[in-house]
Design a protein around this motif. Sequence first.
Motif, PDB file in Angstrom:
ATOM      1  N   LEU A 281       0.831  -1.204   0.000  1.00 55.85           N
ATOM      2  CA  LEU A 281       0.000   0.000   0.000  1.00 55.85           C
ATOM      3  C   LEU A 281       0.865   1.254   0.000  1.00 55.85           C
ATOM      4  O   LEU A 281       0.582   2.216  -0.715  1.00 55.85           O
ATOM      5  N   LEU A 282       1.932   1.251   0.786  1.00 53.37           N
ATOM      6  CA  LEU A 282       2.845   2.390   0.789  1.00 53.37           C
ATOM      7  C   LEU A 282       3.525   2.530  -0.568  1.00 53.37           C
ATOM      8  O   LEU A 282       3.678   3.648  -1.081  1.00 53.37           O
ATOM      9  N   ALA A 283       3.932   1.420  -1.172  1.00 51.37           N
ATOM     10  CA  ALA A 283       4.559   1.477  -2.490  1.00 51.37           C
ATOM     11  C   ALA A 283       3.601   2.070  -3.515  1.00 51.37           C
ATOM     12  O   ALA A 283       4.006   2.859  -4.381  1.00 51.37           O
ATOM     13  N   SER A 284       2.330   1.718  -3.405  1.00 50.84           N
ATOM     14  CA  SER A 284       1.325   2.276  -4.302  1.00 50.84           C
ATOM     15  C   SER A 284       1.176   3.775  -4.106  1.00 50.84           C
ATOM     16  O   SER A 284       1.072   4.536  -5.072  1.00 50.84           O
ATOM     17  N   ALA A 285       1.201   4.203  -2.851  1.00 50.38           N
ATOM     18  CA  ALA A 285       1.079   5.638  -2.550  1.00 50.38           C
ATOM     19  C   ALA A 285       2.278   6.405  -3.094  1.00 50.38           C
ATOM     20  O   ALA A 285       2.135   7.495  -3.657  1.00 50.38           O
ATOM     21  N   LEU A 286       3.468   5.844  -2.935  1.00 51.34           N
ATOM     22  CA  LEU A 286       4.681   6.497  -3.425  1.00 51.34           C
ATOM     23  C   LEU A 286       4.666   6.586  -4.947  1.00 51.34           C
ATOM     24  O   LEU A 286       5.124   7.583  -5.525  1.00 51.34           O
ATOM     25  N   ALA A 287       4.137   5.549  -5.596  1.00 54.00           N
ATOM     26  CA  ALA A 287       4.077   5.546  -7.061  1.00 54.00           C
ATOM     27  C   ALA A 287       3.119   6.614  -7.581  1.00 54.00           C
ATOM     28  O   ALA A 287       3.292   7.124  -8.688  1.00 54.00           O
ATOM     29  N   GLU A 288       2.094   6.950  -6.790  1.00 51.03           N
ATOM     30  CA  GLU A 288       1.106   7.944  -7.216  1.00 51.03           C
ATOM     31  C   GLU A 288       1.572   9.371  -6.992  1.00 51.03           C
ATOM     32  O   GLU A 288       1.005  10.305  -7.580  1.00 51.03           O
ATOM     33  N   GLU A 289       2.577   9.583  -6.161  1.00 55.44           N
ATOM     34  CA  GLU A 289       2.962  10.930  -5.786  1.00 55.44           C
ATOM     35  C   GLU A 289       3.358  11.833  -6.958  1.00 55.44           C
ATOM     36  O   GLU A 289       2.948  12.985  -7.003  1.00 55.44           O
TER      37      GLU A 289
END
Length: 291
Positions: free
Chosen positions: A279-287
């Motif tokens: 989930l954190l990796a997904s958030a970082l990818a969206e930044e």
Amino acid sequence: MTTMATAVSEPDIRRHELAGFLRSRRERITPEQVGLARGRRRRTPGLRREEVAQLSAVGVTWYTWLEQARDIQVSPQVLDSLARALLLDRSERTHLFALAGSVDPAPGSDCAGITPAFHEMLTRLEPFPACVQNSRYDILAYNRTYGRLLCDLDSLTPEDRNCMLLAWTNEDWRSAVVDLPGAQRLMAAKFRAAMAGHLAEPAWKALLARLEAASPEFGEVWARHEVVGPSNRTKIFRNSRVGLLRLDHTDLWLGPSVGPRLVTYVPSDEESRQGLERLLASALAEEPSRA
């Protein structure tokens, strides 16, 4: 001899002293000190009234009345929030409560607002979801994992980032809670217990009115008059990005037990731990796309 026309009561003097003190403390704080952007058209020295209201989780109109020395009720809990938002030291905090004629619920405590350092701490807790809430369930600050745990908090306006409101009106949030009826009933009971100390405060009454207008379902739960105190337990979420997450919920109080709290979620099994990392990796990818 003092005439009736010129006589000023002690409560009037206290209200005007309190108004002046709050205004002076507000004007000395820069936006950067509390993690806010300065912007290009800032004419007010220090913070704006609406910024203090946001940091303290009170209504803008109510805070404006306070600085205008109007005759309104101020609870110790609200004074505590104002002291933290205005970064008052111990002497200033004591002075604030004295002017308000109120008893400090935490007389020996230091005050801390949602500063850049606090935001940094929330970030350091990642991938564990974490946020700061007040007793009215307003979400005052959060890290990236929490921001995508139940819905996309970044897409919401600050006034809509309230767990009570989201639990009854936001479909993404509602679908992410596995036991939604149980969670709603528990939240309503905690909210009612907390509201007992804030019955006359406009911000609380406005939120209650908004909930009742938006959701007949909330009205049915609210009519039960159930109350319950704070508790920690395991919660199960159905995240749209990574699937089921079993998380141990903990409240860490930043002041009195009726004030702001740090809410954290720790994975209760390895599958959930891996899910939070994704989930954190997904958030970082969206930044980059949000910049």
